[in-house]
Each structure stands twice: as C-alpha cells, then as structure tokens.
Design a protein around this motif. Structure first.
Motif, PDB file in Angstrom:
ATOM      1  N   LYS A  73     -13.649  10.851  11.367  1.00 23.11           N
ATOM      2  CA  LYS A  73     -13.717  10.946   9.913  1.00 23.11           C
ATOM      3  C   LYS A  73     -14.457  12.213   9.547  1.00 23.11           C
ATOM      4  O   LYS A  73     -15.489  12.536  10.144  1.00 23.11           O
ATOM      5  CB  LYS A  73     -14.424   9.729   9.313  1.00 23.11           C
ATOM      6  CG  LYS A  73     -14.459   9.710   7.785  1.00 23.11           C
ATOM      7  CD  LYS A  73     -15.028   8.425   7.260  1.00 23.11           C
ATOM      8  CE  LYS A  73     -15.139   8.411   5.733  1.00 23.11           C
ATOM      9  NZ  LYS A  73     -13.833   8.567   5.073  1.00 23.11           N
ATOM     10  N   TYR A 118      -5.919  12.658   7.191  1.00 26.65           N
ATOM     11  CA  TYR A 118      -5.339  12.065   5.987  1.00 26.65           C
ATOM     12  C   TYR A 118      -6.151  12.470   4.763  1.00 26.65           C
ATOM     13  O   TYR A 118      -7.291  12.937   4.861  1.00 26.65           O
ATOM     14  CB  TYR A 118      -5.304  10.544   6.104  1.00 26.65           C
ATOM     15  CG  TYR A 118      -4.214  10.007   6.999  1.00 26.65           C
ATOM     16  CD1 TYR A 118      -2.893  10.399   6.839  1.00 26.65           C
ATOM     17  CD2 TYR A 118      -4.498   9.077   8.004  1.00 26.65           C
ATOM     18  CE1 TYR A 118      -1.888   9.898   7.651  1.00 26.65           C
ATOM     19  CE2 TYR A 118      -3.499   8.560   8.823  1.00 26.65           C
ATOM     20  CZ  TYR A 118      -2.200   8.972   8.641  1.00 26.65           C
ATOM     21  OH  TYR A 118      -1.207   8.469   9.440  1.00 26.65           O
ATOM     22  N   SER A 119      -5.558  12.244   3.605  1.00 26.77           N
ATOM     23  CA  SER A 119      -6.188  12.639   2.348  1.00 26.77           C
ATOM     24  C   SER A 119      -7.481  11.887   2.070  1.00 26.77           C
ATOM     25  O   SER A 119      -8.290  12.318   1.250  1.00 26.77           O
ATOM     26  CB  SER A 119      -5.207  12.435   1.183  1.00 26.77           C
ATOM     27  OG  SER A 119      -4.762  11.092   1.130  1.00 26.77           O
ATOM     28  N   ASP A 120      -7.708  10.761   2.761  1.00 25.79           N
ATOM     29  CA  ASP A 120      -8.957  10.012   2.556  1.00 25.79           C
ATOM     30  C   ASP A 120     -10.072  10.488   3.476  1.00 25.79           C
ATOM     31  O   ASP A 120     -11.150   9.899   3.513  1.00 25.79           O
ATOM     32  CB  ASP A 120      -8.721   8.510   2.753  1.00 25.79           C
ATOM     33  CG  ASP A 120      -8.295   8.151   4.171  1.00 25.79           C
ATOM     34  OD1 ASP A 120      -8.155   9.073   5.010  1.00 25.79           O
ATOM     35  OD2 ASP A 120      -8.101   6.945   4.451  1.00 25.79           O
ATOM     36  N   THR A 146       4.414  13.538   4.055  1.00 24.30           N
ATOM     37  CA  THR A 146       4.955  12.179   3.986  1.00 24.30           C
ATOM     38  C   THR A 146       6.367  12.182   4.573  1.00 24.30           C
ATOM     39  O   THR A 146       6.992  13.231   4.717  1.00 24.30           O
ATOM     40  CB  THR A 146       5.040  11.656   2.541  1.00 24.30           C
ATOM     41  OG1 THR A 146       6.017  12.420   1.817  1.00 24.30           O
ATOM     42  CG2 THR A 146       3.687  11.735   1.837  1.00 24.30           C
ATOM     43  N   THR A 170       0.849  -1.192   0.000  1.00 23.67           N
ATOM     44  CA  THR A 170       0.000   0.000   0.000  1.00 23.67           C
ATOM     45  C   THR A 170       0.885   1.242   0.000  1.00 23.67           C
ATOM     46  O   THR A 170       1.980   1.239   0.552  1.00 23.67           O
ATOM     47  CB  THR A 170      -0.911   0.028   1.242  1.00 23.67           C
ATOM     48  OG1 THR A 170      -0.098  -0.068   2.422  1.00 23.67           O
ATOM     49  CG2 THR A 170      -1.883  -1.138   1.204  1.00 23.67           C
ATOM     50  N   ARG A 171       0.400   2.320  -0.601  1.00 22.76           N
ATOM     51  CA  ARG A 171       1.164   3.556  -0.650  1.00 22.76           C
ATOM     52  C   ARG A 171       1.101   4.240   0.705  1.00 22.76           C
ATOM     53  O   ARG A 171       0.160   4.078   1.474  1.00 22.76           O
ATOM     54  CB  ARG A 171       0.597   4.472  -1.727  1.00 22.76           C
ATOM     55  CG  ARG A 171       0.689   3.913  -3.132  1.00 22.76           C
ATOM     56  CD  ARG A 171       0.196   4.916  -4.152  1.00 22.76           C
ATOM     57  NE  ARG A 171       1.052   6.092  -4.187  1.00 22.76           N
ATOM     58  CZ  ARG A 171       0.800   7.159  -4.933  1.00 22.76           C
ATOM     59  NH1 ARG A 171      -0.268   7.204  -5.685  1.00 22.76           N
ATOM     60  NH2 ARG A 171       1.621   8.181  -4.926  1.00 22.76           N
ATOM     61  N   GLU A 172       2.126   5.025   0.997  1.00 17.95           N
ATOM     62  CA  GLU A 172       2.178   5.748   2.258  1.00 17.95           C
ATOM     63  C   GLU A 172       1.000   6.712   2.355  1.00 17.95           C
ATOM     64  O   GLU A 172       0.634   7.375   1.396  1.00 17.95           O
ATOM     65  CB  GLU A 172       3.496   6.532   2.338  1.00 17.95           C
ATOM     66  CG  GLU A 172       3.673   7.309   3.625  1.00 17.95           C
ATOM     67  CD  GLU A 172       4.966   8.102   3.650  1.00 17.95           C
ATOM     68  OE1 GLU A 172       5.258   8.717   4.687  1.00 17.95           O
ATOM     69  OE2 GLU A 172       5.678   8.107   2.622  1.00 17.95           O
ATOM     70  N   LYS A 173       0.406   6.767   3.557  1.00 20.65           N
ATOM     71  CA  LYS A 173      -0.692   7.714   3.767  1.00 20.65           C
ATOM     72  C   LYS A 173      -0.165   9.137   3.705  1.00 20.65           C
ATOM     73  O   LYS A 173       0.958   9.425   4.131  1.00 20.65           O
ATOM     74  CB  LYS A 173      -1.331   7.465   5.128  1.00 20.65           C
ATOM     75  CG  LYS A 173      -2.058   6.127   5.255  1.00 20.65           C
ATOM     76  CD  LYS A 173      -2.643   5.999   6.645  1.00 20.65           C
ATOM     77  CE  LYS A 173      -3.407   4.702   6.812  1.00 20.65           C
ATOM     78  NZ  LYS A 173      -3.932   4.557   8.187  1.00 20.65           N
ATOM     79  N   GLN A 205      -7.496   5.330  14.559  1.00 25.10           N
ATOM     80  CA  GLN A 205      -8.449   6.273  13.967  1.00 25.10           C
ATOM     81  C   GLN A 205      -9.352   6.835  15.041  1.00 25.10           C
ATOM     82  O   GLN A 205      -9.895   6.109  15.878  1.00 25.10           O
ATOM     83  CB  GLN A 205      -9.290   5.577  12.889  1.00 25.10           C
ATOM     84  CG  GLN A 205     -10.207   6.549  12.151  1.00 25.10           C
ATOM     85  CD  GLN A 205     -10.926   5.902  10.972  1.00 25.10           C
ATOM     86  OE1 GLN A 205     -10.581   4.805  10.566  1.00 25.10           O
ATOM     87  NE2 GLN A 205     -11.912   6.594  10.423  1.00 25.10           N
ATOM     88  N   TRP A 250      -6.635  10.551  12.466  1.00 30.80           N
ATOM     89  CA  TRP A 250      -5.898   9.555  13.230  1.00 30.80           C
ATOM     90  C   TRP A 250      -5.045  10.224  14.297  1.00 30.80           C
ATOM     91  O   TRP A 250      -4.528  11.315  14.103  1.00 30.80           O
ATOM     92  CB  TRP A 250      -4.977   8.740  12.316  1.00 30.80           C
ATOM     93  CG  TRP A 250      -5.726   7.897  11.329  1.00 30.80           C
ATOM     94  CD1 TRP A 250      -6.394   8.320  10.216  1.00 30.80           C
ATOM     95  CD2 TRP A 250      -5.883   6.486  11.371  1.00 30.80           C
ATOM     96  NE1 TRP A 250      -6.954   7.257   9.556  1.00 30.80           N
ATOM     97  CE2 TRP A 250      -6.647   6.109  10.250  1.00 30.80           C
ATOM     98  CE3 TRP A 250      -5.432   5.485  12.242  1.00 30.80           C
ATOM     99  CZ2 TRP A 250      -6.987   4.792   9.984  1.00 30.80           C
ATOM    100  CZ3 TRP A 250      -5.770   4.161  11.988  1.00 30.80           C
ATOM    101  CH2 TRP A 250      -6.536   3.833  10.864  1.00 30.80           C
ATOM    102  N   THR A 280     -10.009  10.604   6.833  1.00 30.23           N
ATOM    103  CA  THR A 280     -10.000  10.013   8.164  1.00 30.23           C
ATOM    104  C   THR A 280      -9.047  10.778   9.082  1.00 30.23           C
ATOM    105  O   THR A 280      -8.050  11.341   8.631  1.00 30.23           O
ATOM    106  CB  THR A 280      -9.584   8.528   8.126  1.00 30.23           C
ATOM    107  OG1 THR A 280      -8.300   8.403   7.509  1.00 30.23           O
ATOM    108  CG2 THR A 280     -10.600   7.718   7.334  1.00 30.23           C
TER     109      THR A 280
END
Length: 208
Positions: free
Chosen positions: A205, A58-60, A115, A38-41, A202, A64, A62
C-alpha cells in the motif's frame, strides 16, 4: 397433533408457509448471501511484471499482484502490443516496466489498461478506425495482427468469422456494421484469451 399447537383458523396459513419453503428452500439463504455490487477497480500505474504476473497500483493506493492469463490480468482482451496511441484509451504502458513502447520485447510488449472497458475500446479503435487495419479485409487484418510465424493464422481467421455472414470476408473493416464488429471482437477475444480470468493478492500500500 397440529391442533395442539396451531389454532384451526391459522392452519391454512401454516400449510401455505410449509409449501413455499418446500418449493424455495434456499430463499432465505439467498437473501442473506446477497452482496452489494462493487465498481471495477481502476489501475493507475504498472509497478512491474514478469512471467505470469503483473504488479499494479490501484486508485485507492493499494498494490496488487495480478496473475492469470495475460489478456485478463492486463485488462487487454485483444493482447495488444503497447503503443503510445493507447494513452487516449487509458493505457498505462507495457506490463513489465509501464513504459509506452513500440519495441517488441516479448517480456514487455503487452499493454495494460486502467479498466477492462478501456481495453475493449482501444481494441475496437485499432481494428475498425486506426489506419493500420481499417482499410483491410478481415483475412488481411488478422494476417497482420497474428502473423503465421507466431500463430496458426488460418485457424484464427476461421474462429474469428464464426457466426458472421461469409460476405464480410470481402468487406473492409471500416465498413463493418456495429453488430458484426461486436461479434468479431467477441470471437477474437476468445482466441486471444485461453480463459480462467485472473487472481490477485495485495502486496502493498502506498502511504500518503
């Protein structure tokens, strides 16, 4: 007994199979446990922070809480203080309020980067290209970066120079070749980060 279950013509294949399993008993398990990389968050915002933690978005979408060493949880392997110039390297401000600042409040001085790679690039720029350090020798640079009042500067310099030819002690930072720049950063990261990485959980969101 084997003849009762496996035809003689197939027994050689059977023994070969058994031998392979003996030599590679975990071969099938490894295949089952393999997971896609998986790519780095990517961190897009610092929500808040305090002793031992940094809350990030994070970019999604969520949110944390990252705990662990300050260098690791902030994607800042050199433990750089936050400063406006770091915006060019995807800095998100300090690890308490997310503001780019030049003040040195200990609770809000360390930069957070999107990152880990961004943190490395910013550190490299600081040491070898930015005006504050590029014209200094390594001893002078570390004495400024990690002053004696806060650090064991002599021990820091010794650790930073491990594996690097002694003559580089007298060469300005801007004149170091790539090989030894990378080695120096590797050594300094080891000083700045006590190890152990970071953990995260997490805590929210952002709803669109």
């Amino acid at each position: 007994v084997l003849d009762q279950f496996i035809p003689e013509a197939e027994q050689d294949n059977f023994f070969e199979f058994v031998e392979n399993k003996k030599n590679n008993p975990k071969e099938e398990i490894k295949k089952e446990e393999a997971k896609p990389q998986t790519r780095e968050k990517v961190i897009v915002e610092v929500i808040s922070g305090g002793g031992g933690y940094t809350d990030v978005l994070y970019s999604d979408g969520t949110v944390w809480r990252r705990t662990g060493t300050r260098a690791a949880r902030n994607n800042n392997p050199g433990n750089m203080d936050s400063a406006p110039w770091q915006k060019n390297f995807n800095s998100l401000g300090n690890d308490k309020t997310g503001v780019h600042t030049n003040d040195y409040d200990r609770d809000a001085r360390n930069a957070v980067f999107a990152t880990y790679e961004d943190g490395v690039k910013a550190y490299k720029h600081l040491l070898f290209e930015k005006g504050l350090y590029k014209d200094k020798t390594i001893s002078s640079a570390i004495s400024t970066y990690a002053p004696p009042g806060e650090n064991n500067t002599v021990a820091y310099i010794q650790e930073a120079m491990k594996g690097i030819p002694a003559e580089y002690k007298n060469i300005k930072m801007k004149d170091w070749p790539e090989k030894w720049r990378n080695k120096l950063m590797e050594n300094m990261f080891r000083v700045e980060d006590s190890g152990g990485g970071y953990k995260e959980v997490q805590i929210g969101k952002v709803e669109n």
